[in-house]
Design a protein around this motif. Structure first.
Motif, PDB file in Angstrom:
ATOM      1  N   ALA A  47       0.831  -1.204   0.000  1.00 23.48           N
ATOM      2  CA  ALA A  47       0.000   0.000   0.000  1.00 23.48           C
ATOM      3  C   ALA A  47       0.872   1.263   0.000  1.00 23.48           C
ATOM      4  O   ALA A  47       0.586   2.220  -0.711  1.00 23.48           O
ATOM      5  CB  ALA A  47      -0.937   0.003   1.200  1.00 23.48           C
ATOM      6  N   LYS A  48       1.941   1.254   0.782  1.00 26.50           N
ATOM      7  CA  LYS A  48       2.841   2.405   0.811  1.00 26.50           C
ATOM      8  C   LYS A  48       3.528   2.599  -0.544  1.00 26.50           C
ATOM      9  O   LYS A  48       3.672   3.720  -1.017  1.00 26.50           O
ATOM     10  CB  LYS A  48       3.898   2.225   1.907  1.00 26.50           C
ATOM     11  CG  LYS A  48       3.373   2.441   3.295  1.00 26.50           C
ATOM     12  CD  LYS A  48       4.485   2.297   4.328  1.00 26.50           C
ATOM     13  CE  LYS A  48       3.934   2.463   5.726  1.00 26.50           C
ATOM     14  NZ  LYS A  48       4.983   2.291   6.742  1.00 26.50           N
ATOM     15  N   ALA A  49       3.920   1.503  -1.162  1.00 22.21           N
ATOM     16  CA  ALA A  49       4.561   1.588  -2.471  1.00 22.21           C
ATOM     17  C   ALA A  49       3.594   2.161  -3.512  1.00 22.21           C
ATOM     18  O   ALA A  49       3.980   2.984  -4.346  1.00 22.21           O
ATOM     19  CB  ALA A  49       5.051   0.216  -2.914  1.00 22.21           C
ATOM     20  N   LYS A  50       2.341   1.776  -3.458  1.00 21.25           N
ATOM     21  CA  LYS A  50       1.356   2.299  -4.400  1.00 21.25           C
ATOM     22  C   LYS A  50       1.099   3.786  -4.157  1.00 21.25           C
ATOM     23  O   LYS A  50       0.901   4.546  -5.104  1.00 21.25           O
ATOM     24  CB  LYS A  50       0.035   1.505  -4.293  1.00 21.25           C
ATOM     25  CG  LYS A  50       0.135   0.138  -4.909  1.00 21.25           C
ATOM     26  CD  LYS A  50      -1.202  -0.581  -4.881  1.00 21.25           C
ATOM     27  CE  LYS A  50      -1.077  -1.950  -5.525  1.00 21.25           C
ATOM     28  NZ  LYS A  50      -2.357  -2.660  -5.530  1.00 21.25           N
ATOM     29  N   GLN A  51       1.095   4.205  -2.887  1.00 19.04           N
ATOM     30  CA  GLN A  51       0.893   5.611  -2.577  1.00 19.04           C
ATOM     31  C   GLN A  51       2.057   6.458  -3.093  1.00 19.04           C
ATOM     32  O   GLN A  51       1.871   7.563  -3.581  1.00 19.04           O
ATOM     33  CB  GLN A  51       0.742   5.822  -1.074  1.00 19.04           C
ATOM     34  CG  GLN A  51      -0.586   5.386  -0.526  1.00 19.04           C
ATOM     35  CD  GLN A  51      -0.684   5.565   0.984  1.00 19.04           C
ATOM     36  OE1 GLN A  51       0.307   5.852   1.638  1.00 19.04           O
ATOM     37  NE2 GLN A  51      -1.885   5.395   1.515  1.00 19.04           N
ATOM     38  N   ILE A  52       3.249   5.924  -2.999  1.00 17.76           N
ATOM     39  CA  ILE A  52       4.436   6.650  -3.467  1.00 17.76           C
ATOM     40  C   ILE A  52       4.391   6.798  -4.994  1.00 17.76           C
ATOM     41  O   ILE A  52       4.721   7.837  -5.543  1.00 17.76           O
ATOM     42  CB  ILE A  52       5.736   5.940  -3.016  1.00 17.76           C
ATOM     43  CG1 ILE A  52       5.876   6.054  -1.494  1.00 17.76           C
ATOM     44  CG2 ILE A  52       6.948   6.521  -3.695  1.00 17.76           C
ATOM     45  CD1 ILE A  52       6.998   5.218  -0.911  1.00 17.76           C
ATOM     46  N   LEU A  53       3.958   5.751  -5.675  1.00 17.10           N
ATOM     47  CA  LEU A  53       3.900   5.788  -7.139  1.00 17.10           C
ATOM     48  C   LEU A  53       2.804   6.722  -7.648  1.00 17.10           C
ATOM     49  O   LEU A  53       2.928   7.291  -8.727  1.00 17.10           O
ATOM     50  CB  LEU A  53       3.676   4.379  -7.697  1.00 17.10           C
ATOM     51  CG  LEU A  53       4.844   3.401  -7.499  1.00 17.10           C
ATOM     52  CD1 LEU A  53       4.449   2.012  -7.999  1.00 17.10           C
ATOM     53  CD2 LEU A  53       6.083   3.885  -8.225  1.00 17.10           C
ATOM     54  N   ASN A  54       1.749   6.890  -6.872  1.00 18.06           N
ATOM     55  CA  ASN A  54       0.650   7.767  -7.315  1.00 18.06           C
ATOM     56  C   ASN A  54       0.999   9.153  -6.938  1.00 18.06           C
ATOM     57  O   ASN A  54       0.981  10.134  -7.196  1.00 18.06           O
ATOM     58  CB  ASN A  54      -0.675   7.370  -6.666  1.00 18.06           C
ATOM     59  CG  ASN A  54      -1.175   6.057  -7.241  1.00 18.06           C
ATOM     60  OD1 ASN A  54      -0.842   5.699  -8.347  1.00 18.06           O
ATOM     61  ND2 ASN A  54      -1.963   5.349  -6.481  1.00 18.06           N
TER      62      ASN A  54
END
Length: 54
Positions: A47-54
């Motif tokens: 979830a943190k990785a997806k937030q960083i990418l968005n």
């Protein structure tokens, strides 16, 4: 007198049986909780990785 002794022995066996069931149940729950914790940590990282990418 025989019935009283039999009843006492039966009650004792039931108490001992309950303790062993509880011990098995606790071990299983501990294993499940460990697996759930690991999965939760993986999901948080994702979830943190997806937030960083968005």
């Amino acid at each position: 007198m025989k019935k009283v002794i039999t009843l006492c022995l039966f009650a004792l066996v039931m108490i001992l049986g309950t303790e062993s069931v509880m011990a098995q149940s606790t071990a299983i729950h501990t294993e499940i909780n460990t697996e759930a914790t690991n999965k939760t940590q993986e999901l948080r990282k994702t979830a943190k990785a997806k937030q960083i990418l968005n």
